[in-house]
Design an enzyme around this catalytic site. Structure first.
Site, PDB file in Angstrom:
ATOM      1  N   HIS A 139     -20.501 -34.019  13.883  1.00 35.19           N
ATOM      2  CA  HIS A 139     -19.236 -33.412  14.322  1.00 35.19           C
ATOM      3  C   HIS A 139     -18.175 -33.399  13.229  1.00 35.19           C
ATOM      4  O   HIS A 139     -17.329 -32.502  13.193  1.00 35.19           O
ATOM      5  CB  HIS A 139     -18.713 -34.142  15.557  1.00 35.19           C
ATOM      6  CG  HIS A 139     -19.508 -33.859  16.797  1.00 35.19           C
ATOM      7  ND1 HIS A 139     -19.384 -32.697  17.512  1.00 35.19           N
ATOM      8  CD2 HIS A 139     -20.463 -34.585  17.433  1.00 35.19           C
ATOM      9  CE1 HIS A 139     -20.218 -32.704  18.539  1.00 35.19           C
ATOM     10  NE2 HIS A 139     -20.888 -33.839  18.515  1.00 35.19           N
TER      11      HIS A 139
ATOM     12  N   GLU B 246     -14.957 -22.822  18.637  1.00 34.33           N
ATOM     13  CA  GLU B 246     -15.317 -22.333  17.311  1.00 34.33           C
ATOM     14  C   GLU B 246     -14.963 -20.857  17.170  1.00 34.33           C
ATOM     15  O   GLU B 246     -15.541 -20.134  16.371  1.00 34.33           O
ATOM     16  CB  GLU B 246     -16.812 -22.537  17.045  1.00 34.33           C
ATOM     17  CG  GLU B 246     -17.743 -21.814  17.969  1.00 34.33           C
ATOM     18  CD  GLU B 246     -18.123 -22.599  19.215  1.00 34.33           C
ATOM     19  OE1 GLU B 246     -19.104 -22.209  19.861  1.00 34.33           O
ATOM     20  OE2 GLU B 246     -17.439 -23.584  19.557  1.00 34.33           O
TER      21      GLU B 246
ATOM     22  N   ASP C  70     -16.320 -15.543  15.843  1.00 38.12           N
ATOM     23  CA  ASP C  70     -17.006 -16.734  16.356  1.00 38.12           C
ATOM     24  C   ASP C  70     -17.985 -17.252  15.308  1.00 38.12           C
ATOM     25  O   ASP C  70     -18.749 -16.475  14.723  1.00 38.12           O
ATOM     26  CB  ASP C  70     -17.763 -16.379  17.649  1.00 38.12           C
ATOM     27  CG  ASP C  70     -18.314 -17.616  18.340  1.00 38.12           C
ATOM     28  OD1 ASP C  70     -17.549 -18.287  19.049  1.00 38.12           O
ATOM     29  OD2 ASP C  70     -19.513 -17.899  18.155  1.00 38.12           O
TER      30      ASP C  70
ATOM     31  N   ASN D 290     -23.187 -28.865  14.312  1.00 37.01           N
ATOM     32  CA  ASN D 290     -22.825 -30.198  14.807  1.00 37.01           C
ATOM     33  C   ASN D 290     -24.052 -31.098  14.951  1.00 37.01           C
ATOM     34  O   ASN D 290     -24.011 -32.271  14.577  1.00 37.01           O
ATOM     35  CB  ASN D 290     -22.107 -30.086  16.153  1.00 37.01           C
ATOM     36  CG  ASN D 290     -20.638 -29.736  16.007  1.00 37.01           C
ATOM     37  OD1 ASN D 290     -20.015 -30.026  14.991  1.00 37.01           O
ATOM     38  ND2 ASN D 290     -20.077 -29.102  17.021  1.00 37.01           N
TER      39      ASN D 290
ATOM     40  N   ASP E  65     -16.134 -30.121  12.139  1.00 38.07           N
ATOM     41  CA  ASP E  65     -14.673 -30.014  11.992  1.00 38.07           C
ATOM     42  C   ASP E  65     -14.303 -29.457  10.626  1.00 38.07           C
ATOM     43  O   ASP E  65     -13.401 -28.614  10.498  1.00 38.07           O
ATOM     44  CB  ASP E  65     -14.026 -31.385  12.181  1.00 38.07           C
ATOM     45  CG  ASP E  65     -14.009 -31.843  13.635  1.00 38.07           C
ATOM     46  OD1 ASP E  65     -14.339 -31.020  14.518  1.00 38.07           O
ATOM     47  OD2 ASP E  65     -13.661 -33.007  13.886  1.00 38.07           O
TER      48      ASP E  65
END
Length: 295
Positions: free
Chosen positions: A186, A216, A173, A181, A190
């Site tokens: 964002h 994630e 994770d 973010n 990504d």
């Protein structure tokens, strides 16, 4: 008496679908974002992509400009051009300027939506192949998706039981991903996910599987690896991510990961139980301060 007129029966041959002519227009297929799998044919001279409802392809996201990009024919080629958008248009992760020629399989990223360009040759077959691929591959990171992971896990469990071999899994994770973010946006988030996936995939064995398991979160399936070996692999991944230089739009982004490791304990253990134990160890790693591996 009038003789009856001779008639003939017209025979109509119904061709098989696969024998019929295939559309020669190129197309864009959504492989990440809303309308996943939707195909936009390039039958006309151009397609305008943007946030405006007047666009041919509407992408309603804050990071997308009203008229963001144009995909068009120039007679022999298909080109994409950014229309002065705020956040830019990317082809295969590189920001473009001016007209950029598209080649079969190119990935076009506009905002958080990714389109795949399919050239004109046998487009219907290519489209259906792409739809099948979407059922097994995560559109953003290009690693396997959760559905494919779970199917593979079931197969590997059966094989390990049959041959009495080890099987381990690791849940990874990205630490404080919401902060990434919120701080860098964002699009940066990504980019981080894609690079994390690529970095891990470059270091695992051919027979191992990496999949995007959640937002994630990534899962590694390690056939014929015991718990000790899986912990060692997870620790290598943790250190690799910690040392890797992540950056977006020229800014460095610190990234670390936490990992939970579990190995098949009983021959009759189900896949869901293995995942649950790995998940519990992942939460233990987070509770201990993150950037850790627990087993």
């Amino acid at each position: 008496m009038k003789k009856p007129r001779k008639t003939t029966t017209a025979i109509t041959v119904i061709s098989k679908i696969r024998d019929q002519a295939v559309s020669q227009s190129a197309a864009l297929v959504v492989i990440h974002g809303e309308d996943l799998g939707k195909k936009y044919d390039l039958a006309d001279d151009e397609l305008i992509i943007g946030r405006s409802s007047k666009c041919d392809v509407e992408v309603d996201q804050d990071s997308v400009s009203r008229n963001h990009a144009r995909v068009h024919h120039d007679g022999s080629r298909v080109l994409v051009k950014d229309l002065g958008s705020t956040n830019g248009t990317f082809v295969n992760d590189a920001q473009i300027e001016g007209d950029h020629r598209l080649r079969n399989g190119d990935l076009i990223k506009i905002g958080r939506t990714i389109f795949k360009f399919i050239a004109s040759n046998n487009i219907e077959a290519a489209y259906h192949d792409e739809i099948y691929r979407l059922t097994t591959v995560d559109g953003l990171t290009q690693v396997s998706n959760r559905r494919y992971f779970e199917d593979t896990l079931d197969r590997e469990l059966s094989r390990c039981r049959r041959y009495q071999r080890s099987l381990s899994m690791v849940l990874v994770d990205v630490d404080h991903f919401k902060k990434i973010n919120d701080t860098w946006g964002h699009l940066a988030g990504d980019a981080v996910l894609k690079e994390v996936a690529t970095t891990i995939r470059s270091r695992i064995r051919r027979e191992d599987l990496i999949a995007r398991f959640g937002g994630e979160e990534f899962a590694l399936l390690l056939p014929e690896i015991d718990l000790k070996g899986a912990v060692s692999m997870a620790e290598k991944v943790r250190k690799l991510i910690e040392k890797h230089r992540f950056q977006f739009d020229g800014e460095a982004i610190p990234v670390t990961v936490s990992a939970g490791v579990a190995a098949l304990a009983k021959r009759n253990e189900q896949g869901a139980a293995l995942v649950k134990r790995a998940d519990e160890k992942l939460y233990e790693a987070k509770d201990k301060g993150r950037n850790k591996v627990c087993s």
